[in-house]
Design a protein around this motif. Structure first.
Motif, PDB file in Angstrom:
ATOM      1  N   SER A  11     -33.950 -62.940  97.954  1.00 19.19           N
ATOM      2  CA  SER A  11     -34.200 -63.748  99.144  1.00 19.19           C
ATOM      3  C   SER A  11     -33.140 -64.835  99.238  1.00 19.19           C
ATOM      4  N   GLN A  12     -33.183 -65.605 100.309  1.00 22.01           N
ATOM      5  CA  GLN A  12     -32.280 -66.730 100.515  1.00 22.01           C
ATOM      6  C   GLN A  12     -33.113 -68.014 100.558  1.00 22.01           C
ATOM      7  N   THR A  13     -32.757 -69.000  99.746  1.00 22.64           N
ATOM      8  CA  THR A  13     -33.502 -70.260  99.723  1.00 22.64           C
ATOM      9  C   THR A  13     -32.546 -71.443  99.794  1.00 22.64           C
ATOM     10  N   LYS A  14     -33.121 -72.603 100.114  1.00 21.62           N
ATOM     11  CA  LYS A  14     -32.337 -73.837 100.166  1.00 21.62           C
ATOM     12  C   LYS A  14     -32.221 -74.414  98.765  1.00 21.62           C
ATOM     13  N   LEU A  15     -31.034 -74.956  98.456  1.00 24.15           N
ATOM     14  CA  LEU A  15     -30.774 -75.486  97.124  1.00 24.15           C
ATOM     15  C   LEU A  15     -30.199 -76.889  97.236  1.00 24.15           C
TER      16      LEU A  15
ATOM     17  N   ASN B  87     -28.444 -71.472 102.267  1.00 22.65           N
ATOM     18  CA  ASN B  87     -28.773 -70.062 102.006  1.00 22.65           C
ATOM     19  C   ASN B  87     -28.167 -69.627 100.676  1.00 22.65           C
TER      20      ASN B  87
ATOM     21  N   THR C  60     -31.314 -65.779  95.816  1.00 22.88           N
ATOM     22  CA  THR C  60     -32.405 -66.083  94.885  1.00 22.88           C
ATOM     23  C   THR C  60     -33.004 -64.800  94.338  1.00 22.88           C
TER      24      THR C  60
ATOM     25  N   ASN D  25     -36.235 -63.449  92.716  1.00 22.65           N
ATOM     26  CA  ASN D  25     -37.652 -63.753  92.490  1.00 22.65           C
ATOM     27  C   ASN D  25     -38.199 -62.778  91.452  1.00 22.65           C
TER      28      ASN D  25
ATOM     29  N   ASP E 294     -36.044 -67.550  90.316  1.00 23.87           N
ATOM     30  CA  ASP E 294     -37.375 -68.123  90.547  1.00 23.87           C
ATOM     31  C   ASP E 294     -38.410 -67.374  89.700  1.00 23.87           C
TER      32      ASP E 294
ATOM     33  N   THR F 276     -41.742 -67.982  89.695  1.00 24.33           N
ATOM     34  CA  THR F 276     -43.087 -68.257  90.198  1.00 24.33           C
ATOM     35  C   THR F 276     -44.057 -67.130  89.861  1.00 24.33           C
TER      36      THR F 276
ATOM     37  N   ARG G 137     -35.873 -71.936  88.257  1.00 24.32           N
ATOM     38  CA  ARG G 137     -36.934 -72.582  89.031  1.00 24.32           C
ATOM     39  C   ARG G 137     -38.305 -72.100  88.563  1.00 24.32           C
TER      40      ARG G 137
END
Length: 651
Positions: free
Chosen positions: A532-536, A546, A549, A551, A580, A582, A612
């Protein structure tokens, strides 16, 4: 209901099996449970008021143990979601919950709601009387296996049975000289004489008392359900083979149905079985007073009376064990103290004597404890009285019984599943008095009524044991072939085979390890990732909108580290990458090393990796095991929403 799992980190105690068994009872934040029916935990029978409220509702945010204490380090919390008050059935099966499917009662279910002491104790006493008769042929047979006089086996049953019942962990368990323990010490008797068996039994008892006091008996909860099924199936076959010997003649061949001896032998066994299964229960339905007599006791007495009246040519207990065994009188009482044949060499060379008996004592203690604890687990599910037996008390009780047995010249033993099932079927589960009554009645029989006991046909008691074999075998396991995982079916067959060919301790150990390794392999294939694409927000520099990421999904432990490292495209990835966790958990030192190694791969190419949703414990250990602390290319993000769990590590 959400269950959060964690693993405690203990100095110097890390073991991959800890990770495996913890994986079996851990739920991820998403609610997906790493569960496998082959690895049970003790959550099969939750308390009636599950969430600690008077109105049946869920207690808000209250930490609640589901049933007893799970594995050390595993905490369970009930969420604030009222709609989650009733959780779906757990995928994790337990021995206790499945006991009724493993073995069915031979007769009508005993009503354990009788509150009167008179009825309770009368039921326990009559159950003890019924079991005392069934103990005789077993004790005699196991005496021959061990290579000692039958009286030694009988008095072992009296002493061991009494103290094991008095100090044991559950009502209804019947202990005696056993085949599993007799096989272990047979070689010792052959090489050093029967006197050494008493010393071995006493030392075995001391080892059991020590292990029981240390709480080692709790490890029985790690025995998977397929292992339990294989154990009872193998035990049923072993008991069946032992009973078939009573239907053979002097030449070792089965008696002919056309011979007078064959007709009498088979007829007496079938008569006893019919009376126990159908005749006595039917009579009890019509005659209230008949309910005071257990079907097994009534069947044996009637069959013996008919055999005596009709003068059937049939082998009796006196014929099998010798008239000397059933001569009766006070002269048959055992002597207090270790035999001189053991005590004299022990005084002269104590270390050498201990060296000889210690291996046998350790094996005997392990075998006896395992069989006794499995019997306790089985009766917990069969005797529906709302109580759970104490593993600690059971191991200590068996140890006291074996110690007392050794100090009276006995050979030691353990709980017997067959006789314990007879006790439960006869109502012995209401009080520990049933086990003590068995010993008292057997002692009275040996001393005062030995000639009368000697006239009981052996095959009459064998008929009772054949019914026990039939009810012990898990016939439902045959119907499950093709419906359960292949590994579980293999474990059932493997444990059954090893139980028959070798001994119970090896069978349970092999089955449990095989199940654990199979589970670890299955979990190691479940780790995966989604992109995925996440804010950093890097420590320095502008915000990156972007960022690629990974997961991670699934457990990260020693079995999945190789698959984990293959999930990433280090060379093709951009300069900044987020990993990530999670939907994952980091379980052990191997997982920590895998994360640091992956970060080093990115760092060698001038790239930076951001980790993360790791716990604070995990972050500390990652920095600790990396020389000089975390390098600049390995960044651990910290957030108030980070999970809280520990890592199994030897630091």
């Amino acid at each position: 209901m959400t269950i959060n799992g964690s693993i405690r980190r203990r100095r110097g105690l890390f073991n991959p099996l800890v990770v495996i068994f913890t994986l079996a009872s851990t739920t991820l934040p998403s609610g997906k449970c790493f569960a496998h029916p082959a690895l049970p935990i003790s959550n099969a029978r939750p308390p009636k008021n599950r969430f600690g409220t008077d109105n049946g509702g869920a207690a808000k945010g209250k930490s609640t143990p589901i049933s007893g204490t799970p594995f050390r380090g595993i905490s369970r919390r009930v969420s604030n979601d009222d709609s989650a008050a009733e959780a779906p059935p757990s995928q994790i099966e337990s021995i206790v919950a499945n006991a009724k499917s493993i073995s069915t009662s031979m007769g009508k279910k005993i009503d354990l709601t009788d509150k009167t002491l008179r009825g309770k104790y009368l039921t326990a006493i009559t159950a003890g009387l019924a079991v005392s008769l069934a103990m005789i042929p077993e004790a005699v047979s196991f005496s021959f296996v061990a290579g000692v006089n039958p009286l030694v086996g009988l008095w072992t049953t009296v002493v061991l049975g009494f103290f094991a019942a008095l100090f044991g962990g559950r009502a209804g368990i019947q202990s005696s000289a056993s085949g599993a323990c007799s096989v272990v010490v047979a070689a010792l008797c052959a090489s050093h004489g029967s006197g050494y068996l008493a010393g071995c039994a006493a030392l075995s008892g001391l080892l059991q008392i020590t292990s029981g006091a240390l709480g080692v008996g709790k490890l029985i909860r790690l025995v998977p359900h397929p292992v339990m099924v294989g154990f009872v199936n193998g035990l049923a076959v072993v008991m069946l083979k032992a009973q078939l010997g009573h239907f053979k003649g002097a030449g070792g061949a089965f008696l002919s149905l056309l011979s007078p001896e064959g007709k009498a032998t088979y007829g007496c066994a079938l008569l006893t079985m019919a009376l126990v299964r159908y005749g006595i229960p039917a009579l009890q339905e019509k005659v209230e007073s008949a309910k005071a007599v257990p079907p097994t006791l009534g069947g044996v007495v009637i069959a013996t009376s008919i055999a005596r009246i009709l003068k059937w040519p049939i082998k009796t207990l006196a014929d099998a064990a010798g008239a000397e065994t059933f001569r009766g009188g006070l002269s048959t009482l055992p002597k207090i103290g270790l035999p001189a044949s053991f005590w004299t060499p022990f005084q002269n060379a104590p270390l050498e004597t201990l060296r000889i008996i210690l291996p046998y004592a350790v094996t005997m203690a392990a075998v006896g404890s395992i069989e006794s604890l499995l019997t306790l687990q089985l009766l917990d599910g069969i005797v529906d009285d709302g109580k759970r037996g104490s593993t600690k008390k059971e191991v200590i009780g068996q140890g006291i019984g074996n110690l007392a047995s050794g100090l009276t010249g006995g050979i030691g033993g353990c709980a017997l599943i067959g006789q314990s099932l007879i006790s439960a079927q006869s109502g012995g589960g209401v009080s520990k008095l049933s086990g003590m009554a068995m010993s008292i009645f057997l002692a009275l029989g040996i001393v005062a009524f030995a000639p009368l006991l000697g006239q009981i046909p052996v095959v009459s008691l064998a008929g009772v044991m054949l019914l026990v074999c039939q009810s012990t075998f898990s016939w439902g396991s045959l119907r499950l072939i093709g419906k359960i995982p292949n590994l579980d079916a293999i474990i059932i067959a493997l444990v059954t085979y090893v139980t028959i060919k070798d001994d119970l301790a090896k069978a349970v150990l092999i089955g449990t390890i095989t199940s654990a390794l199979g589970f670890a392999w299955k979990q190691s294939t479940k780790i995966s990732t989604t992109l995925s694409q996440t804010k950093l927000n890097p420590p320095s520099g502008p915000t990156l909108p972007n960022v690629k990421t990974y997961n991670i999904n699934g457990p990260l432990f020693f079995g999945s580290t190789q698959s984990f490292s293959q999930l990433f495209r280090v060379k093709e990835d951009p300069d900044d990458v987020v990993i990530d966790f999670t939907q994952s958990r980091v379980y052990d030192h191997s997982a920590l090393e895998a994360i640091n190694t992956l970060a080093d791969r990115y760092g060698s190419l001038g790239k930076r990796v951001y980790l993360r949703r790791l716990s604070s414990e995990c972050a500390k250990l990652l920095a600790k095991i990396h020389k000089g602390g975390l390098p600049p290319y390995e960044v651990i993000e910290v957030s108030p929403s980070d999970p809280v769990y520990d890592v199994a590590d030897d630091e």
